[in-house]
Write a protein that holds these residues in place. Structure first.
Motif, PDB file in Angstrom:
ATOM      1  N   ARG A   1     -21.279   9.235  45.602  1.00 45.98           N
ATOM      2  CA  ARG A   1     -20.444   9.621  46.736  1.00 45.98           C
ATOM      3  C   ARG A   1     -21.301  10.184  47.876  1.00 45.98           C
ATOM      4  NH1 ARG A   1     -14.901  12.713  46.468  1.00 45.98           N
ATOM      5  NH2 ARG A   1     -14.311  10.641  45.780  1.00 45.98           N
TER       6      ARG A   1
ATOM      7  N   LEU B   1     -15.790  15.012  39.845  1.00 42.92           N
ATOM      8  CA  LEU B   1     -16.605  13.808  39.713  1.00 42.92           C
ATOM      9  C   LEU B   1     -17.688  14.019  38.667  1.00 42.92           C
ATOM     10  CD1 LEU B   1     -17.210  12.991  43.486  1.00 42.92           C
ATOM     11  CD2 LEU B   1     -15.698  11.769  41.925  1.00 42.92           C
TER      12      LEU B   1
ATOM     13  N   SER C   1     -21.234   9.919  39.662  1.00 44.44           N
ATOM     14  CA  SER C   1     -20.270   9.631  40.722  1.00 44.44           C
ATOM     15  C   SER C   1     -20.500  10.527  41.933  1.00 44.44           C
ATOM     16  CB  SER C   1     -18.842   9.807  40.207  1.00 44.44           C
ATOM     17  OG  SER C   1     -18.569   8.854  39.213  1.00 44.44           O
TER      18      SER C   1
END
Length: 193
Positions: A12, A4, A8
């Protein structure tokens, strides 16, 4: 599938903990990407406080969220330093915040001389932890590649390393073999009592 990106990864971490109806804070509204993410995640019954010292950033956040009448009661755009978040957020929400996001540095497309600084960021991180509910999370995306960014990143990393492990757990997510001074994330979770 690759790793990621740092943004991101921060999303998350937040997305796995934030629930509809929760309270969240975007400590650095910037372009509004995190503000929009938080608003979408907490939904119509949640609350988001977004801070920035630049009106341009708050305007961008409002535009990105698509601030309509139904969102106006749940999104609070505050032209205020993140260092003042404890005073700016109503006492009734203290200890009830589920997530706080920091995306440090400067406003993309804005004046690069206006940057976040450790003198306000570290007190803001302390304030964020004090506002969290047990199990809540703070993420900070750090940008050591711009002027002043390395000092801020080092101070934030020292701050996270100094947190008592019986109260918090902290992780660092970075690409070890990327050249230059790539951005990275520090995430801190307040332990459940």
């Amino acid at each position: 599938m690759g790793f990621l990106s740092v943004l991101s990864f921060a999303h998350r971490c937040i997305g796995e903990r934030l629930q509809p109806g929760d309270i969240a804070v975007d400590a650095t509204a910037g372009t509004g990407a995190d503000t929009a993410f938080l608003c979408a995640t907490v939904g119509a019954k949640g609350t988001v406080y977004a801070f920035d010292i630049q009106q341009e950033a708050l305007d961008r956040a409002a535009e990105r969220v698509g601030l309509r009448q139904e969102a106006s009661g749940r999104l609070h755009l505050l032209l205020e330093s993140h260092a003042n978040m404890r005073q700016a957020i109503p006492p009734s929400d203290h200890g009830r915040v589920a997530a706080v996001m920091f995306n440090l540095g400067y406003l993309p497309g804005g004046d690069k001389r206006i940057i976040t600084r450790p003198e306000t960021t570290v007190p803001a991180l302390d304030a964020a932890l004090s506002l969290l509910k047990p199990g809540g999370i703070v993420t900070a995306v750090l940008y050591p590649g711009h002027e002043g960014g390395r000092e801020e990143a080092e101070r934030v990393e020292s701050w996270a390393a100094s947190l008592p492990e019986e109260e918090c757990q902290a992780v660092v997510y970075r690409f070890a073999n990327r050249s230059g001074n790539p951005p990275y994330v520090i995430a801190v979770e307040k332990r459940k009592v």
